[in-house]
Design a protein around this motif. Structure first.
Motif, PDB file in Angstrom:
ATOM      1  N   SER A  13      -1.358  84.915  60.554  1.00 27.21           N
ATOM      2  CA  SER A  13      -0.412  85.559  61.465  1.00 27.21           C
ATOM      3  C   SER A  13      -0.390  84.901  62.841  1.00 27.21           C
ATOM      4  O   SER A  13       0.628  84.916  63.521  1.00 27.21           O
ATOM      5  CB  SER A  13      -0.743  87.046  61.617  1.00 27.21           C
ATOM      6  N   ASP A  14      -1.505  84.332  63.266  1.00 30.65           N
ATOM      7  CA  ASP A  14      -1.623  83.682  64.571  1.00 30.65           C
ATOM      8  C   ASP A  14      -2.189  82.281  64.341  1.00 30.65           C
ATOM      9  O   ASP A  14      -3.400  82.103  64.171  1.00 30.65           O
ATOM     10  CB  ASP A  14      -2.534  84.495  65.472  1.00 30.65           C
ATOM     11  N   ASP A  40      10.181  76.892  60.649  1.00 27.06           N
ATOM     12  CA  ASP A  40       9.485  77.366  61.845  1.00 27.06           C
ATOM     13  C   ASP A  40       8.034  77.687  61.480  1.00 27.06           C
ATOM     14  O   ASP A  40       7.525  78.777  61.732  1.00 27.06           O
ATOM     15  CB  ASP A  40      10.177  78.592  62.443  1.00 27.06           C
ATOM     16  N   SER A  41       7.393  76.691  60.852  1.00 24.97           N
ATOM     17  CA  SER A  41       6.084  76.901  60.249  1.00 24.97           C
ATOM     18  C   SER A  41       5.185  75.697  60.445  1.00 24.97           C
ATOM     19  O   SER A  41       5.632  74.554  60.360  1.00 24.97           O
ATOM     20  CB  SER A  41       6.272  77.145  58.737  1.00 24.97           C
ATOM     21  N   SER A  58       1.510  78.923  58.731  1.00 22.90           N
ATOM     22  CA  SER A  58       2.019  80.002  59.579  1.00 22.90           C
ATOM     23  C   SER A  58       3.479  80.201  59.205  1.00 22.90           C
ATOM     24  O   SER A  58       4.223  79.242  59.033  1.00 22.90           O
ATOM     25  CB  SER A  58       1.918  79.629  61.061  1.00 22.90           C
ATOM     26  N   VAL A  60       6.846  83.036  60.029  1.00 20.52           N
ATOM     27  CA  VAL A  60       7.307  84.111  60.897  1.00 20.52           C
ATOM     28  C   VAL A  60       7.450  85.396  60.078  1.00 20.52           C
ATOM     29  O   VAL A  60       7.977  85.381  58.968  1.00 20.52           O
ATOM     30  CB  VAL A  60       8.660  83.727  61.538  1.00 20.52           C
ATOM     31  N   ASP A  61       6.952  86.497  60.622  1.00 18.12           N
ATOM     32  CA  ASP A  61       7.175  87.839  60.079  1.00 18.12           C
ATOM     33  C   ASP A  61       6.747  88.014  58.622  1.00 18.12           C
ATOM     34  O   ASP A  61       7.485  88.579  57.817  1.00 18.12           O
ATOM     35  CB  ASP A  61       8.645  88.243  60.234  1.00 18.12           C
ATOM     36  N   ARG A  62       5.577  87.569  58.274  1.00 15.22           N
ATOM     37  CA  ARG A  62       5.056  87.797  56.920  1.00 15.22           C
ATOM     38  C   ARG A  62       4.346  89.142  56.876  1.00 15.22           C
ATOM     39  O   ARG A  62       3.633  89.506  57.810  1.00 15.22           O
ATOM     40  CB  ARG A  62       4.101  86.685  56.500  1.00 15.22           C
ATOM     41  N   PRO A  63       4.524  89.887  55.792  1.00 16.75           N
ATOM     42  CA  PRO A  63       3.848  91.188  55.685  1.00 16.75           C
ATOM     43  C   PRO A  63       2.358  90.997  55.463  1.00 16.75           C
ATOM     44  O   PRO A  63       1.929  89.989  54.895  1.00 16.75           O
ATOM     45  CB  PRO A  63       4.505  91.830  54.453  1.00 16.75           C
ATOM     46  N   ASP A 118      -7.340  87.196  60.206  1.00 17.92           N
ATOM     47  CA  ASP A 118      -6.376  88.122  59.621  1.00 17.92           C
ATOM     48  C   ASP A 118      -7.015  89.115  58.668  1.00 17.92           C
ATOM     49  O   ASP A 118      -6.319  89.832  57.946  1.00 17.92           O
ATOM     50  CB  ASP A 118      -5.279  87.341  58.888  1.00 17.92           C
TER      51      ASP A 118
END
Length: 127
Positions: A13-14, A40-41, A58, A60-63, A118
């Motif tokens: 996530s980060d 964007d990864s 990485s 964006v916006d993964r559950p 995470d």
């Protein structure tokens, strides 16, 4: 036939926090680092001393992936170490929470668990 595990892929996530954890705390070697603009990864390829690899992604916006209670599927990633106690002490010195060291009832080898940034469960298992 299968010869071993080539790599394990982890989505974080980060990215910077996870990159620091896997490279500066766990001391994995960076093979390659690429930013994939169309996604964007980031993709960070890391090598362990035995040649196996971790791909750190990485997105964006993964559950979040459920881990507790234990969910069906991959349970944890285990690393072999020469001395669980020494590695545990090192992780604790890096402000990583480590569970109590246990002994495998079948192999009589020491092991313990800790988490990546995470919450991915990681194990260290004595050679």
């Amino acid at each position: 036939m299968l010869k071993g595990i080539h790599h394990v892929a982890i989505i974080c996530s980060d990215y910077e926090k996870s990159k620091h954890f896997y490279t500066n705390i766990l001391n994995l070697e960076i093979i390659a680092e690429n930013y994939r603009q169309q996604r964007d990864s980031y993709k960070l390829d890391l090598r362990l001393p035995d040649g196996s690899q971790i791909e750190l992604f990485s997105f964006v916006d993964r559950p979040p992936r459920p881990s507790y209670p234990e969910a069906l599927g991959l349970r944890h990633l285990a690393f072999s170490v020469d001395c669980v106690a020494s590695m545990s002490d090192y992780l604790i010195s890096q402000n990583i929470e480590v569970e109590e060291i246990r002994v495998d009832e079948y192999t009589n080898r020491k092991f313990t668990f800790f988490n990546d940034p995470d919450g991915l469960p990681l194990e260290i298992y004595e050679n």
